[in-house]
Design a protein around this motif. Structure first.
Motif, PDB file in Angstrom:
ATOM      1  N   GLU A 166       0.863  -1.173   0.000  1.00  0.00           N
ATOM      2  CA  GLU A 166       0.000   0.000   0.000  1.00  0.00           C
ATOM      3  C   GLU A 166       0.896   1.218   0.000  1.00  0.00           C
ATOM      4  O   GLU A 166       1.839   1.270   0.775  1.00  0.00           O
ATOM      5  N   VAL A 169       1.219   5.497   0.224  1.00  0.00           N
ATOM      6  CA  VAL A 169       0.627   6.808   0.511  1.00  0.00           C
ATOM      7  C   VAL A 169       1.714   7.856   0.346  1.00  0.00           C
ATOM      8  O   VAL A 169       2.907   7.518   0.315  1.00  0.00           O
ATOM      9  N   PHE A 182       0.598  -3.808   9.629  1.00  0.00           N
ATOM     10  CA  PHE A 182       1.579  -4.038   8.553  1.00  0.00           C
ATOM     11  C   PHE A 182       2.797  -4.755   9.127  1.00  0.00           C
ATOM     12  O   PHE A 182       3.099  -4.640  10.311  1.00  0.00           O
ATOM     13  N   ALA A 239      -2.402   7.301   9.564  1.00  0.00           N
ATOM     14  CA  ALA A 239      -3.783   6.825   9.602  1.00  0.00           C
ATOM     15  C   ALA A 239      -3.855   5.346   9.207  1.00  0.00           C
ATOM     16  O   ALA A 239      -4.518   4.545   9.866  1.00  0.00           O
ATOM     17  N   ARG A 240      -3.147   4.967   8.164  1.00  0.00           N
ATOM     18  CA  ARG A 240      -3.195   3.584   7.688  1.00  0.00           C
ATOM     19  C   ARG A 240      -2.547   2.626   8.694  1.00  0.00           C
ATOM     20  O   ARG A 240      -3.066   1.565   9.005  1.00  0.00           O
ATOM     21  N   ILE A 241      -1.381   3.067   9.137  1.00  0.00           N
ATOM     22  CA  ILE A 241      -0.619   2.165  10.013  1.00  0.00           C
ATOM     23  C   ILE A 241      -1.349   1.954  11.348  1.00  0.00           C
ATOM     24  O   ILE A 241      -1.275   0.890  11.953  1.00  0.00           O
ATOM     25  N   ALA A 270      -1.139  10.595   6.129  1.00  0.00           N
ATOM     26  CA  ALA A 270      -1.837   9.461   5.525  1.00  0.00           C
ATOM     27  C   ALA A 270      -1.237   8.149   6.016  1.00  0.00           C
ATOM     28  O   ALA A 270      -1.954   7.180   6.324  1.00  0.00           O
ATOM     29  N   ALA A 271       0.095   8.107   6.122  1.00  0.00           N
ATOM     30  CA  ALA A 271       0.776   6.891   6.592  1.00  0.00           C
ATOM     31  C   ALA A 271       0.315   6.555   8.016  1.00  0.00           C
ATOM     32  O   ALA A 271      -0.029   5.413   8.316  1.00  0.00           O
ATOM     33  N   ALA A 297      -4.511   1.819  11.602  1.00  0.00           N
ATOM     34  CA  ALA A 297      -5.725   1.046  11.363  1.00  0.00           C
ATOM     35  C   ALA A 297      -5.438  -0.426  11.075  1.00  0.00           C
ATOM     36  O   ALA A 297      -6.188  -1.307  11.498  1.00  0.00           O
ATOM     37  N   ALA A 298      -4.360  -0.717  10.374  1.00  0.00           N
ATOM     38  CA  ALA A 298      -4.098  -2.103   9.975  1.00  0.00           C
ATOM     39  C   ALA A 298      -2.707  -2.544  10.410  1.00  0.00           C
ATOM     40  O   ALA A 298      -1.811  -1.726  10.573  1.00  0.00           O
TER      41      ALA A 298
END
Ligand code: C2E
Ligand code: CA
Ligand code: CA
Length: 562
Positions: A17, A19, A34, A27-29, A24-25, A31-32
């Protein structure tokens, strides 16, 4: 660069993924989960290093690779500080090198994760096992077995690194009394609280005793706590132990609904006082024993004086254990003999009675007093007395009229069951029997004792008050018990001459006895002088080696005439 890198990684089978900002990074990290984050150092809205710094907020525990164009020492140091797994130089390194680096980081990450899981699992299992195996069930303190283990381990460390280990054994003073008067639950709670104080886990306003966290406190015996002090000398241990003692002394037990308590402590150290675990425990125990003997609520550290006392105590302990075993043996095999010592008329020296004296045949009991003492300590006085009496009265039928038989009755035997027993066993002979009781019997529980004695009297038994003048003599019991005979203790007769205080005392006793109709026996007459003095004072009956030693049933050989 982002697109190129994504292509390479996807081409190698990774799912990627991408970003383009720190925000943005994040927010993603968050949430999920990695496995890996690869970030440029310079991003439009901030630094990749910030992202690395924030890894605590990551959903999984992703590894971190930083991309940078300057391979300076500075950024290398920063990378290490932030625990960044690796960094990639821009522009790209050869593809195979890049992939190799990524794979290596991921493998390390996997290993770390599995080790973490393993450690967590182990810790959980350990905690469980610990709670099962090393804790005392009642108090939650470390138990005996665990303390022994820790001690063994600490002594090995001491040996290897050359420092001392101190051991403090702690006795809650009069703990048995707490158990007896307040119940076992209260006793357990008291141990828990004192143990907590020692382990430093109990709240207290007193800061003078503070454990460093290295110490291990636990329950060493039913009412003995132990504190193992690693890397502590004897004097250091003694200082800490003394603070511990005063902490307990000043502690507000009442606030927890407990009776107030004090402790006695014995301290010893390895290798100063002992060369093994067992010796160290014995040394600390010797010191503890001294502390108790010195009046309790005290701390004693092991010293050469205690060493001697400790050895004696161990010998004493062994003797006592041997006697306990011998008591069992003797009682089941009835290994007792009886000898009979004549009691003679002071004037005519005719035998008027015999005192039955027990001779245990087991060599563990050099004196009948050892036998009686052992039975006392093991709560078997009545049981033993019953056996002894049967043996003692066996030759009664051979006793020529009108001679009497004096039988020793232990104070603890003056109960209703003695009444039951004597009713069937001895009653036909009651008027020939004199029961000897000791003076302190009467002082302890006069009303009950007097009731029992008067029942015995009503059945025909006569009563002698034994050992008058021994110990804490009180002439009170003479009046209270109204015995038929009074036996003067031999201590009062030793070295007696007609003007001594003992002589005057005996004179008064004789006067009182005469008025009350009591017969006075002087015991332990060994010399002709003693005989002559007590005779001239007016003692009615005499007993002692001068006339005869205690011998086989009713020996008629009596010396000391004239
Ligand atoms: P006791 O009742 O005061 O018995 C008198 C003790 O003095 C006996 O010691 C006796 O042997 C000793 N004795 C007698 N004449 C002399 C003397 O001239 N000089 C000296 N130095 N001693 C003399 P023994 O037989 O060793 O008994 C010791 C104690 O053991 C007795 O003291 C008594 O308290 C207890 N005992 C002995 N037999 C029995 C028993 O069958 N039942 C109970 N309950 N106690 C017993
Ligand atoms: Ca006696
Ligand atoms: Ca006596």
């Amino acid at each position: 660069m982002r697109l190129v890198l994504s292509d390479i990684l996807e081409g190698a089978g990774f799912s990627v993924e991408a970003v383009d900002t720190v925000a943005a990074a994040r927010a993603r990290i968050a949430a999920a989960a990695f496995d890996l984050v690869i970030s440029d150092k310079n991003l439009p809205d901030g630094s990749g290093l910030d992202l690395a710094r924030d890894r605590g907020a990551f959903a999984g525990d992703a590894e971190f690779i930083l991309m940078t164009s300057d391979a300076s020492v500075d950024s290398a140091v920063q990378a290490i500080q932030l625990d960044i797994a690796d960094y990639l130089l821009k522009p790209f390194e050869p593809v195979d090198v890049l992939l190799a680096r990524v794979r290596k980081v991921l493998t390390v990450g996997d290993l770390k994760r599995s080790r973490r899981d393993l450690v967590r699992e182990l810790r959980e299992k350990n905690e469980y096992l610990e709670s099962m195996v090393v804790r005392d069930v009642l108090t939650g303190l470390f138990n005996h077995a665990y303390l022994q283990d820790v001690l063994e381990r600490e002594l090995r460390r001491s040996q290897r690194y050359g420092f001392s280990t101190a051991l403090a054994l702690i006795d809650i003073d009069h703990f048995k009394r707490v158990n007896d008067t307040h119940g076992h639950e209260m006793g357990d709670k008291l141990i828990r609280v004192v143990g907590g104080l020692l382990a430093g886990t109990c709240r207290t306003s007193d800061a003078s005793f503070r454990v460093s966290g290295q110490e291990v406190a636990g329950r060493f015996g039913p009412d003995v706590l132990a504190l193992i002090l690693p890397e502590t000398s004897k004097s250091g241990g003694a200082v800490l132990a003394e603070r511990m003692r005063s902490l307990v002394e000043g502690y507000d037990f009442a606030a927890e609904g407990l009776p107030s308590a004090t402790i006695s402590i014995g301290v010893a150290a390895f290798p100063e006082d002992a060369s093994s675990r067992v010796e160290l425990i014995a040394a600390a125990d010797g010191a503890l024993e001294m502390a108790k003997q010195a009046g309790r609520n005290r701390m004693f550290a092991f010293g050469p004086g205690i060493a001697a006392a400790g050895r004696e105590q161990r010998a004493q302990l062994e003797t006592e254990l041997a006697m306990l075993a011998a008591l069992d043996r003797s009682m089941s095999a009835r290994s007792f003999r009886y000898v009979y010592q004549p009691i003679v008329d002071a004037v005519s020296t005719e035998i008027v009675a015999y005192e039955a004296l027990c001779r245990p045949t087991d060599p563990a009991f050099p004196s009948p007093l050892d036998l009686i003492g052992t039975a006392e300590r093991s709560g078997r006085i009545s049981e033993l007395g019953k056996i002894l009496r049967e043996l003692a009265v066996a030759p009664l039928p051979q006793l020529e009229e009108p001679a009497l038989l004096f039988l020793n009755i232990h104070p603890l035997e003056l109960t209703e069951s003695l009444l039951d027993e004597t009713e069937s066993l001895v009653l036909p002979w009651a008027r020939r029997i004199v029961l000897e009781v000791t003076e302190n019997t009467a002082i302890k529980s006069s009303a009950r004792i007097r009731a029992i004695l008067s029942t015995l009297k009503s059945r025909g038994f006569r009563i002698a008050l034994d050992d008058l003048g021994a110990g804490y003599a009180s002439l009170n019991s003479l009046a209270l018990l109204e015995p038929d005979f009074v036996k003067l203790d031999m201590e009062m007769l030793r070295g007696i001459h007609s003007n001594s205080r003992s002589a005057r005392l005996i004179k008064h006793i004789l006067e009182f006895a005469r008025e009350e109709g009591m017969t006075v026996v002087a015991e332990g007459i060994e010399t002709a002088e003693e005989r002559d003095v007590v005779r001239s004072l007016g003692c009615h009956l005499l007993q002692g080696y001068l006339f005869s030693r205690p011998e086989a049933p009713f020996s008629r050989l009596v010396g000391g005439r004239s």
